[in-house]
Design an enzyme around this catalytic site. Structure first.
Site, PDB file in Angstrom:
ATOM      1  N   ASP A  10       0.985  -0.799   0.092  1.00 36.63           N
ATOM      2  CA  ASP A  10      -0.372  -0.335  -0.173  1.00 36.63           C
ATOM      3  C   ASP A  10       0.908   1.585  -0.031  1.00 36.63           C
ATOM      4  O   ASP A  10       2.053   1.116  -0.052  1.00 36.63           O
ATOM      5  CB  ASP A  10      -0.905   0.467   1.341  1.00 36.63           C
ATOM      6  CG  ASP A  10      -1.841   0.897   1.082  1.00 36.63           C
ATOM      7  OD1 ASP A  10      -2.483   1.230   0.473  1.00 36.63           O
ATOM      8  OD2 ASP A  10      -1.838   1.666   2.493  1.00 36.63           O
ATOM      9  N   SER A  11       0.231   2.515  -0.215  1.00 33.90           N
ATOM     10  CA  SER A  11       1.114   3.808   0.087  1.00 33.90           C
ATOM     11  C   SER A  11       1.504   3.741   1.032  1.00 33.90           C
ATOM     12  O   SER A  11       2.204   4.439   1.507  1.00 33.90           O
ATOM     13  CB  SER A  11       0.529   4.712  -0.496  1.00 33.90           C
ATOM     14  OG  SER A  11      -1.406   4.957   0.365  1.00 33.90           O
ATOM     15  N   TYR A  42      -1.280   7.589  -2.883  1.00 37.89           N
ATOM     16  CA  TYR A  42      -1.067   7.334  -4.538  1.00 37.89           C
ATOM     17  C   TYR A  42      -2.641   8.251  -5.017  1.00 37.89           C
ATOM     18  O   TYR A  42      -2.354   8.451  -5.903  1.00 37.89           O
ATOM     19  CB  TYR A  42      -1.289   6.084  -4.530  1.00 37.89           C
ATOM     20  CG  TYR A  42      -0.594   5.023  -4.087  1.00 37.89           C
ATOM     21  CD1 TYR A  42       1.166   5.948  -3.805  1.00 37.89           C
ATOM     22  CD2 TYR A  42      -0.298   3.535  -4.304  1.00 37.89           C
ATOM     23  CE1 TYR A  42       2.631   4.904  -3.881  1.00 37.89           C
ATOM     24  CE2 TYR A  42       0.783   3.685  -4.272  1.00 37.89           C
ATOM     25  CZ  TYR A  42       1.907   3.894  -4.275  1.00 37.89           C
ATOM     26  OH  TYR A  42       3.437   3.034  -3.626  1.00 37.89           O
ATOM     27  N   GLY A  43      -3.364   8.542  -4.445  1.00 37.55           N
ATOM     28  CA  GLY A  43      -4.562   9.422  -4.555  1.00 37.55           C
ATOM     29  C   GLY A  43      -4.711  10.354  -5.281  1.00 37.55           C
ATOM     30  O   GLY A  43      -5.797  10.303  -6.285  1.00 37.55           O
ATOM     31  N   CYS A  73      -4.260  -2.459  -1.496  1.00 34.83           N
ATOM     32  CA  CYS A  73      -4.597  -0.741  -2.107  1.00 34.83           C
ATOM     33  C   CYS A  73      -5.864  -0.173  -3.261  1.00 34.83           C
ATOM     34  O   CYS A  73      -5.226  -1.578  -4.206  1.00 34.83           O
ATOM     35  CB  CYS A  73      -3.418   0.386  -2.693  1.00 34.83           C
ATOM     36  SG  CYS A  73      -3.612   2.194  -3.168  1.00 34.83           S
ATOM     37  N   ASN A  74      -6.780   0.304  -3.228  1.00 36.46           N
ATOM     38  CA  ASN A  74      -7.750   0.473  -3.924  1.00 36.46           C
ATOM     39  C   ASN A  74      -6.570   1.484  -5.228  1.00 36.46           C
ATOM     40  O   ASN A  74      -7.096   1.291  -6.681  1.00 36.46           O
ATOM     41  CB  ASN A  74      -8.521   0.807  -3.548  1.00 36.46           C
ATOM     42  CG  ASN A  74      -9.714   0.233  -2.638  1.00 36.46           C
ATOM     43  OD1 ASN A  74     -10.791  -0.655  -3.015  1.00 36.46           O
ATOM     44  ND2 ASN A  74      -9.463   0.473  -1.234  1.00 36.46           N
ATOM     45  N   THR A  75      -6.404   1.931  -5.253  1.00 38.84           N
ATOM     46  CA  THR A  75      -6.140   3.185  -6.002  1.00 38.84           C
ATOM     47  C   THR A  75      -5.174   2.435  -7.231  1.00 38.84           C
ATOM     48  O   THR A  75      -5.071   2.235  -8.139  1.00 38.84           O
ATOM     49  CB  THR A  75      -5.118   4.131  -5.346  1.00 38.84           C
ATOM     50  OG1 THR A  75      -5.971   4.940  -4.774  1.00 38.84           O
ATOM     51  CG2 THR A  75      -4.564   5.176  -6.440  1.00 38.84           C
ATOM     52  N   CYS A 187     -10.924   2.986   0.129  1.00 37.22           N
ATOM     53  CA  CYS A 187      -9.715   2.871   0.142  1.00 37.22           C
ATOM     54  C   CYS A 187      -9.284   2.474   2.095  1.00 37.22           C
ATOM     55  O   CYS A 187     -10.260   2.157   3.090  1.00 37.22           O
ATOM     56  CB  CYS A 187      -9.516   4.685   0.693  1.00 37.22           C
ATOM     57  SG  CYS A 187      -8.151   5.214   1.306  1.00 37.22           S
ATOM     58  N   THR A 188      -8.161   1.689   1.658  1.00 40.28           N
ATOM     59  CA  THR A 188      -7.622   0.873   3.024  1.00 40.28           C
ATOM     60  C   THR A 188      -6.788   1.198   4.047  1.00 40.28           C
ATOM     61  O   THR A 188      -7.348   0.935   5.511  1.00 40.28           O
ATOM     62  CB  THR A 188      -6.496  -0.219   3.023  1.00 40.28           C
ATOM     63  OG1 THR A 188      -5.622   0.771   2.007  1.00 40.28           O
ATOM     64  CG2 THR A 188      -7.007  -0.940   1.872  1.00 40.28           C
ATOM     65  N   HIS A 189      -7.317   2.732   3.800  1.00 43.29           N
ATOM     66  CA  HIS A 189      -6.951   4.139   5.031  1.00 43.29           C
ATOM     67  C   HIS A 189      -8.561   4.183   5.914  1.00 43.29           C
ATOM     68  O   HIS A 189      -8.082   4.735   6.988  1.00 43.29           O
ATOM     69  CB  HIS A 189      -5.763   5.202   4.631  1.00 43.29           C
ATOM     70  CG  HIS A 189      -4.964   5.342   4.273  1.00 43.29           C
ATOM     71  ND1 HIS A 189      -4.241   4.815   3.048  1.00 43.29           N
ATOM     72  CD2 HIS A 189      -4.090   5.556   4.731  1.00 43.29           C
ATOM     73  CE1 HIS A 189      -3.194   4.842   3.565  1.00 43.29           C
ATOM     74  NE2 HIS A 189      -2.721   4.943   4.413  1.00 43.29           N
TER      75      HIS A 189
HETATM   76  N1  DGL Z   1      -4.993   3.223   0.813  1.00 45.62           N
HETATM   77  C1  DGL Z   1      -4.575   3.739  -0.857  1.00 45.62           C
HETATM   78  C2  DGL Z   1      -5.841   3.285  -1.089  1.00 45.62           C
HETATM   79  O1  DGL Z   1      -7.270   2.182  -0.756  1.00 45.62           O
HETATM   80  C3  DGL Z   1      -3.876   4.435  -1.024  1.00 45.62           C
HETATM   81  C4  DGL Z   1      -4.369   5.371  -0.350  1.00 45.62           C
HETATM   82  C5  DGL Z   1      -3.547   6.879  -1.245  1.00 45.62           C
HETATM   83  O2  DGL Z   1      -2.223   6.714  -1.051  1.00 45.62           O
HETATM   84  O3  DGL Z   1      -4.291   8.025  -1.625  1.00 45.62           O
HETATM   85  O4  DGL Z   1      -6.611   3.632  -2.248  1.00 45.62           O
END
Ligand code: DGL
Length: 258
Positions: A10-11, A42-43, A73-75, A187-189
């Site tokens: 992930d990021s 990453y988003g 990571c979804n992105t 988003c996994t965050h």
């Molecule tokens: N946690 C990541 C996701 O699921 C990326 C978040 C990011 O870095 O913007 O999209």
């Protein structure tokens, strides 16, 4: 015998919400987790940038006895997986997040139901969730919200900052108006924010982590010893502090230069 690892990326600390579920259902496997904190978020990056960062992580995994990779990571799953798959499919088995869980996200929904998606700008712009969901049922409405700023709340532990709460409220207000009865934490965050979400809006929150972990478990088979190695690409001490909600990491977080 050399240990085999599952690579999880992930990021930042977001993917730990996935790793914790993987570890719950497969405590006997070994894991290498990479949080690319040097390049976070990453988003707000271009698809090519996200592809390049992830490619470096996959090459790192290849050198470290990883055969299975979970894109936590979804992105990355939204904007870079298709390209990465072409390049790595003979070398790695890759589990992308969105494509693996879309059917679980809409389980029980009927024609004309609305589901809300909270995600990064890149994920929202990619329309990947809509595409995957509409393959299952083209009559489900997806209301997608760009939640730029949520990732920073998590990485910098700004949970009680009034500006954070204001931002979250503004997004959940739109969800409320849409009439959605389920919200995808896209988003996994965002699972780090779930308690705040629940206090503001009482709807069903879908966390993809559980479904993804089950899917991976069904398809992976090797014997490990439950070892987890954590790495970040900058500031490992900060990573360790922000990780706490999902992993109270006792050992040192390694620093890797990709
Ligand atoms: N946690 C990541 C996701 O699921 C990326 C978040 C990011 O870095 O913007 O999209």
């Amino acid at each position: 015998m050399i240990n085999e690892y599952i690579g999880v990326l992930d990021s930042g600390v977001g993917g730990l919400s996935i790793l914790s579920e993987l570890y719950k259902v497969m405590p006997d496997k070994n894991y290498i987790y990479v949080g690319d904190t040097k390049n976070i978020p990453y988003g707000t990056k271009t698809p090519f940038e996200v592809y390049s960062y992830t490619k470096d992580i996959l090459n790192y995994f290849l050198k470290n006895n990883v055969k299975n990779v979970v894109i936590a990571c979804n992105t990355t799953s939204a904007v870079a997986y298709d390209e990465l798959k072409k390049e790595f499919e003979n070398k790695l088995k890759i589990f992308p997040l969105i494509q693996s869980i879309a059917s679980y996200a809409v389980e029980g929904l009927k024609d004309n139901d609305t589901i809300a998606l909270l995600a990064t700008r890149a994920t929202v712009n990619s329309k990947k969730y809509e595409q995957e969901i509409n393959k299952i049922n083209s009559k489900i409405n997806v209301v997608s919200l760009d939640c730029t700023g949520f990732v920073e709340i998590v990485e910098n532990r700004l949970y009680s900052n009034p500006k954070s709460i204001e931002l979250i409220k503004s997004k959940l207000e739109i969800v409320k108006k849409s009439g959605a009865r389920r919200v995808i934490l896209g988003c996994t965050h965002y699972p780090y924010l779930i308690e705040i979400f629940k206090k503001i809006l009482d709807v069903e929150y879908f966390n993809p982590a559980i479904s993804l972990a089950q899917k991976v478990k069904n398809e992976i088979n090797f014997k490990g010893s439950g070892e987890i190695k954590f790495y970040s690409t900058i500031n490992p001490d900060e990573f360790k502090k922000s990780a706490k909600m999902f992993f109270d990491i006792q050992d040192e977080v390694g620093l890797i230069n990709l």
